[in-house]
Design an enzyme around this catalytic site. Structure first.
Site, PDB file in Angstrom:
ATOM      1  N   ASP A 339      44.198 -39.215  26.424  1.00 50.91           N
ATOM      2  CA  ASP A 339      43.806 -38.679  27.621  1.00 50.91           C
ATOM      3  C   ASP A 339      44.435 -38.398  28.717  1.00 50.91           C
ATOM      4  O   ASP A 339      45.474 -39.194  28.336  1.00 50.91           O
ATOM      5  CB  ASP A 339      42.200 -39.418  27.657  1.00 50.91           C
ATOM      6  CG  ASP A 339      42.668 -41.076  28.130  1.00 50.91           C
ATOM      7  OD1 ASP A 339      44.154 -41.531  27.227  1.00 50.91           O
ATOM      8  OD2 ASP A 339      42.111 -41.369  29.055  1.00 50.91           O
ATOM      9  N   GLU A 340      44.277 -37.537  29.785  1.00 48.23           N
ATOM     10  CA  GLU A 340      45.316 -37.522  30.493  1.00 48.23           C
ATOM     11  C   GLU A 340      46.361 -37.975  30.849  1.00 48.23           C
ATOM     12  O   GLU A 340      46.899 -38.888  31.699  1.00 48.23           O
ATOM     13  CB  GLU A 340      43.858 -38.949  31.976  1.00 48.23           C
ATOM     14  CG  GLU A 340      42.391 -38.863  32.250  1.00 48.23           C
ATOM     15  CD  GLU A 340      42.272 -39.149  32.990  1.00 48.23           C
ATOM     16  OE1 GLU A 340      41.313 -39.085  33.548  1.00 48.23           O
ATOM     17  OE2 GLU A 340      42.378 -40.691  32.454  1.00 48.23           O
TER      18      GLU A 340
END
Ligand code: NAG
Length: 525
Positions: A339-340
């Site tokens: 993620d991210e």
């Protein structure tokens, strides 16, 4: 009404509201919800057998399937729960052949085929209580239902006065989704083994069968890795806010895995990559493109760190970590995070995942990743975990088109770290406030456009811990939203109804009080 609320607790408020009694609520509020209408998650089918209640007494015996050590273990677990509060001996022994005529029996024969490998049948009469399943896991689920058929004080840590009455009933039950999960972030604030075990016991009560541990992030690395020892000893030495941090030794991680297994919960380890990696990069300078270790971080920023995609040592490191953790993990999954990754270009992200996905397979595990992992070309065995705040995701759609199933954790519904409302003392609010009704009112099987129920593996409730420090903090954010998610993952959608759910949820409160669980007292319930 106010005095009643204060005296009886929230458990009864929902009953009054359901009855449509807006002013003259007192008589309804005085009556506790009958146990057969108070089970969470609500079973597939519950039929009352009136006038045929079973009395649990000092003479009650527990019988388990002869020859099954696993059924015996479930019987011992049940006896452990009931002995503490009843003070009864409740001896556990092999069930006789044929249909038992007394006691509480846990049998691995004769169950309706609809129970599958996780469901159970429960039949209680004045003579006996008989649980039938095809697996010990199914029996364990039935035991959780049985607990809820007794008064909340059955959960007390000290001996209580009976009577202990199990209502006569015929219950048939099995899950809507095979995967029901909870995630605990032990990276932002470290949570010791005892806290994780306590959470495991809470999860088991609501038939959750997977515990995803977020073991590494920018602020801390929480598991011993022999080939890279500084990850834990240095990378685990602090946490959000600058406290001491901590990490699990391999023996402690195995202790968690084994404890979870004894509750039929599979542990899914997550090492987040290629972003959320500052703790690792602070521990080893060679994991940075500029060969310089950044300082340890104790703030809550996200999206700034990235492993060095072009360096070969990065892949040696990742492979070592996956190999060592996979070797300690009996469950089928390894979670790669993903993620991210704002500090990694999309091209680099794909390059990285193309190298790393086969490492997980070589370690004998299937990949799970936050839904951004769908930017890479995933094998059909990979599971994206949706955590967005909208109802569409290109990454999930791509993965589903290649045969993947998705885990549903929409941040504005399933994130346990979101505040309930503006005055909640802990929690975040970037995905919005999530009151109990918001946590309950969504359909995981028809939530993402283009993702049918058949492409959904299940539901998971993530608990990020930027603001979560103590077991009491965990209790407060997880309860009562976690049981709402548990019901979404277990119960048939045809049973979905806020007004009956909140009555059943409210009826759990005496159990939580008996367990010393510090839940949020929602005015909605
Ligand atoms: C997101 C981050 C997570 C953070 C959380 C707080 C995901 C997949 N990523 O920004 O690291 O702790 O929100 O709610 O949730």
């Amino acid at each position: 009404m106010k005095t009643l609320k204060a005296r009886l607790g929230r458990a009864f408020v929902g009953v009054a509201l359901l009855a449509g009694a807006t002013t003259a609520a007192a008589p309804v509020a005085d009556a506790a919800t009958p146990p057969l209408q108070a089970i969470v998650p609500v079973p597939v089918s519950v039929q009352a057998v009136t006038g045929s209640d079973y009395a649990l007494t000092a003479d009650t015996k527990i019988y388990t399937q002869a020859g099954s050590a696993q059924a015996k273990a479930v019987g011992d677990y049940l006896a452990g729960v009931f002995r503490t509060s009843t003070g009864f001996a409740l001896p556990v022994s092999d069930a006789p052949s044929g249909t038992p005529t007394d006691g509480i029996s846990l049998l691995l024969s004769g169950a309706d085929t609809r129970v599958g490998d996780q469901g159970y049948q429960l039949n209680s009469t004045s003579a006996s209580v008989i649980l039938r399943a095809t697996t010990a896991q199914g029996l364990f689920g039935g035991v959780q239902t049985l607990r809820q058929l007794l008064p909340g004080k059955i959960e007390s840590p000290t001996v209580q006065q009976g009577p202990w009455t199990i209502p006569g009933a015929a219950i048939l039950d099995y899950p809507r989704f095979g995967y029901r999960g909870a995630m605990l972030d032990v990276a932002r604030h470290f949570h010791p083994v005892a806290t994780v075990k306590r959470y495991i016991d809470q999860l088991a009560q609501y038939k959750i069968n997977n515990l995803h541990l977020h073991l590494a992030d920018d602020q801390g690395w929480r598991i011993q890795i022999d080939s890279w020892p500084r990850l834990a000893t240095y990378g685990g030495s602090t946490q959000v806010g600058g406290g001491a941090g901590g990490y699990y030794t391999k023996a402690q991680y195995s202790e968690i895995v084994n404890y979870a297994a004894s509750r039929f919960i599979t542990v899914i380890p997550e090492i987040d990559m290629p972003g959320h990696t500052n703790a690792a990069q602070a521990s080893y300078a060679e994991l940075n493109c500029n060969n310089t270790a950044p300082p340890l971080r104790t703030d809550t920023a996200v999206g700034y760190s990235s492993l060095c995609i072009s360096k070969e040592i990065t892949y040696t490191f990742v492979n070592d970590v996956i190999r060592e953790i996979a070797a300690l993990t009996p469950g089928p999954y390894f979670h790669l995070g993903g993620d991210e990754a704002q500090a990694t270009s999309d091209a680099d992200y794909r390059t990285f995942m193309n190298r790393v996905l086969p490492m997980v397979a070589a370690a004998g595990k299937q990949v799970v990743g936050w839904h951004e992992i769908g930017k890479a070309t995933l094998p059909a065995t990979a599971t994206p975990q949706f955590w967005g705040t909208t109802t569409s995701s290109t990454e999930v759609a791509n993965a589903v088109a290649r045969g993947s199933k998705v885990i549903m954790s929409p941040a504005n519904k399933a994130y346990l770290d979101m505040k309930y409302n503006s005055s909640t003392p802990i929690g975040l609010s970037w995905a919005g406030y999530i009151e109990v009704q918001d946590a309950y009112n969504w359909n995981p099987g028809a939530y993402l456009s283009g993702v049918p129920e058949s492409a959904v593996r299940g539901v998971e409730s993530p608990l990020w811990t930027e603001t979560v420090v103590t077991p009491a903090n965990i209790d407060y954010l997880a309860f009562p939203r976690l049981p709402a998610h548990a019901e979404l993952g277990w119960s048939p959608w045809s049973t979905h109804d806020w007004n009956t759910f909140r009555v059943r949820l409210g009826a759990q409160a005496p159990r939580w009080q008996a367990q010393g669980l510090g839940y949020y007292k929602s005015s909605q319930v």
